[in-house]
Scaffold this motif. Structure first.
Motif, short mmCIF file in Angstrom:
data_model
loop_
_atom_site.label_atom_id
_atom_site.label_comp_id
_atom_site.label_asym_id
_atom_site.label_seq_id
_atom_site.Cartn_x
_atom_site.Cartn_y
_atom_site.Cartn_z
N GLU A 151 -13.36 1.15 -9.85
CA GLU A 151 -14.34 2.43 -9.71
C GLU A 151 -13.27 3.17 -8.60
O GLU A 151 -12.29 2.77 -7.70
CB GLU A 151 -15.24 1.79 -8.79
N ALA A 152 -13.75 4.52 -8.77
CA ALA A 152 -12.98 5.42 -7.46
C ALA A 152 -13.07 5.05 -6.14
O ALA A 152 -14.28 4.69 -5.76
CB ALA A 152 -13.59 6.73 -7.93
N ALA A 153 -11.87 5.18 -5.56
CA ALA A 153 -12.09 4.97 -4.05
C ALA A 153 -11.46 6.08 -2.98
O ALA A 153 -10.88 5.88 -2.05
CB ALA A 153 -11.28 3.57 -3.74
N PHE A 160 3.92 13.79 -3.20
CA PHE A 160 3.57 14.01 -4.72
C PHE A 160 2.18 14.70 -4.85
O PHE A 160 1.94 15.04 -6.03
CB PHE A 160 3.54 12.83 -5.55
N GLY A 161 1.53 15.21 -3.78
CA GLY A 161 0.15 15.71 -4.01
C GLY A 161 -0.88 14.62 -3.83
O GLY A 161 -0.89 13.54 -3.29
N THR A 162 -2.06 15.08 -4.44
CA THR A 162 -3.26 14.03 -4.25
C THR A 162 -2.97 12.96 -5.13
O THR A 162 -2.65 13.21 -6.34
CB THR A 162 -4.59 14.69 -4.40
N VAL A 163 -3.48 11.75 -4.70
CA VAL A 163 -3.29 10.67 -5.48
C VAL A 163 -4.36 9.75 -5.34
O VAL A 163 -5.26 9.55 -4.55
CB VAL A 163 -2.29 9.81 -4.85
N ALA A 164 -5.19 9.61 -6.58
CA ALA A 164 -6.20 8.87 -6.97
C ALA A 164 -6.17 7.54 -6.53
O ALA A 164 -5.25 6.55 -6.80
CB ALA A 164 -6.71 9.06 -8.38
N LEU A 165 -7.12 6.99 -5.68
CA LEU A 165 -7.23 5.79 -5.38
C LEU A 165 -8.29 4.76 -6.14
O LEU A 165 -9.48 5.32 -6.42
CB LEU A 165 -7.51 5.10 -3.72
N SER A 177 -11.07 -4.60 0.24
CA SER A 177 -10.38 -4.60 -1.20
C SER A 177 -9.00 -4.09 -1.21
O SER A 177 -8.54 -3.39 -0.60
CB SER A 177 -11.26 -3.55 -1.88
N CYS A 178 -8.34 -4.81 -2.13
CA CYS A 178 -7.00 -4.16 -2.37
C CYS A 178 -7.32 -2.90 -3.04
O CYS A 178 -8.15 -2.84 -3.91
CB CYS A 178 -6.24 -5.39 -3.30
N LEU A 179 -6.44 -2.13 -3.01
CA LEU A 179 -6.54 -0.55 -3.52
C LEU A 179 -5.34 -0.24 -4.81
O LEU A 179 -4.35 -0.70 -4.29
CB LEU A 179 -6.46 0.53 -2.31
N GLY A 180 -5.90 0.20 -5.66
CA GLY A 180 -4.82 0.71 -6.68
C GLY A 180 -4.58 2.10 -6.49
O GLY A 180 -5.61 2.94 -5.83
N PHE A 181 -3.60 2.61 -7.12
CA PHE A 181 -3.46 4.16 -7.36
C PHE A 181 -2.63 4.78 -8.35
O PHE A 181 -1.99 3.67 -8.86
CB PHE A 181 -2.53 4.62 -6.01
N LYS A 257 -14.75 7.15 4.19
CA LYS A 257 -15.20 8.11 3.09
C LYS A 257 -14.28 9.16 2.93
O LYS A 257 -14.61 10.26 3.60
CB LYS A 257 -16.59 8.73 3.71
N PRO A 258 -13.28 8.92 2.18
CA PRO A 258 -12.19 9.85 1.80
C PRO A 258 -12.92 11.36 1.27
O PRO A 258 -13.77 11.23 0.51
CB PRO A 258 -11.30 9.24 0.79
#
Length: 264
Positions: A151-153, A160-165, A177-181, A257-258
């Protein structure tokens, strides 16, 4: 009166024998044709069964394999303390794709962070969700659940600009939680993704990912000038997180709360 002569017509024995032979030959031909028809039907049935069996068997698709002799194309400078070891591997696909993969962790233990730089080839499927592969790679404490999902975090700002977590849902303590990107580029075709389990808070994990990306540098672009240009422009936006990693995370969105800062 004179009686009319009587004529008796008799079939010559040779003609009778010839007619019998024709009937026998015709009968044999009918039997032969019938047998051939049966054999043809049986052959077609067997052929159809073989085709069905062949189609039902899964064919092994080409996949990425470890390339022992490929030279490193990227480097991540001074990401971890000395007790953390770094593993660098290069994987290649027969259709032209290449993956440069970093892993960090203590010797003899599972990794705590991963970074993958994927340069796709003809094997790339744009219809596949970008998070499908990441979900399978993401190492988390609750990995014993069924099919992985993310799910989005939020997002972070990076060079490199904005990176989705992203993270696994249904966590009792989302801050741990471990975070993916994941970050995709169209020109040049490039995908940077990975995960981090470093840190005890959400903000610390965000900071770890930001520093990982900030310290990623290009060693060799090969025949890809646009790749070299992408990293050259990105290096102009370095935040220098190594000098103040623990206290200054102004390039990271708010810890719990990013805020969204543009398109992913």
């Amino acid at each position: 009166m004179q009686s009319k002569p009587q004529y008796h017509f008799r079939i010559h024995p040779a003609l009778t024998s010839f007619a019998d032979e024709c009937c026998a030959t015709l009968a044999r031909l009918i039997v032969y044709v019938g047998a051939l028809a049966l054999f043809s039907i049986a052959g077609l049935h067997v052929w159809d069964q073989l085709r069905l069996d062949t189609a039902s068997e899964p064919t092994e698709q080409p996949r990425f394999t470890l390339a022992q002799r490929s030279r490193p194309a990227f480097v991540v400078s001074s990401l971890d303390p000395p007790e953390k070891s770094e593993v660098y591997e290069v994987f290649r696909h027969p259709e032209g794709g290449r993956k440069d993969v970093f892993h960090w962790g203590s010797p003899g233990e599972k990794p705590v962070a991963e970074l993958e730089i994927y340069r796709p080839g003809r094997e790339f499927d744009p219809s596949e969700p970008p998070t499908a592969d990441l979900a399978a790679r993401l190492v988390m404490e609750d990995r014993q659940e069924g099919r992985p999902a993310l799910e989005a975090a939020g997002v972070i700002d990076s060079k490199f600009g904005t990176v989705a977590l992203l993270r696994r849902p249904s966590r009792l303590d989302a801050a741990r939680s471990c975070l993916g990107f994941i970050k995709r580029f169209g020109d040049p075709a490039l995908q940077i993704s990975g995960w981090s389990c470093q840190g005890t808070t959400l903000g610390a994990r965000q900071s770890a990912i930001g520093c990982m990306l900030d310290r990623l540098s290009l060693l060799a672009s090969g025949n890809e000038p646009k790749l070299a240009e992408l990293f050259a422009r990105a290096d102009l936006k370095r935040s220098g997180c190594g000098a103040a990693r623990a206290v200054s995370v102004d390039w990271v969105t708010e810890a719990e709360k990013p805020h969204l800062r543009g398109p992913l």
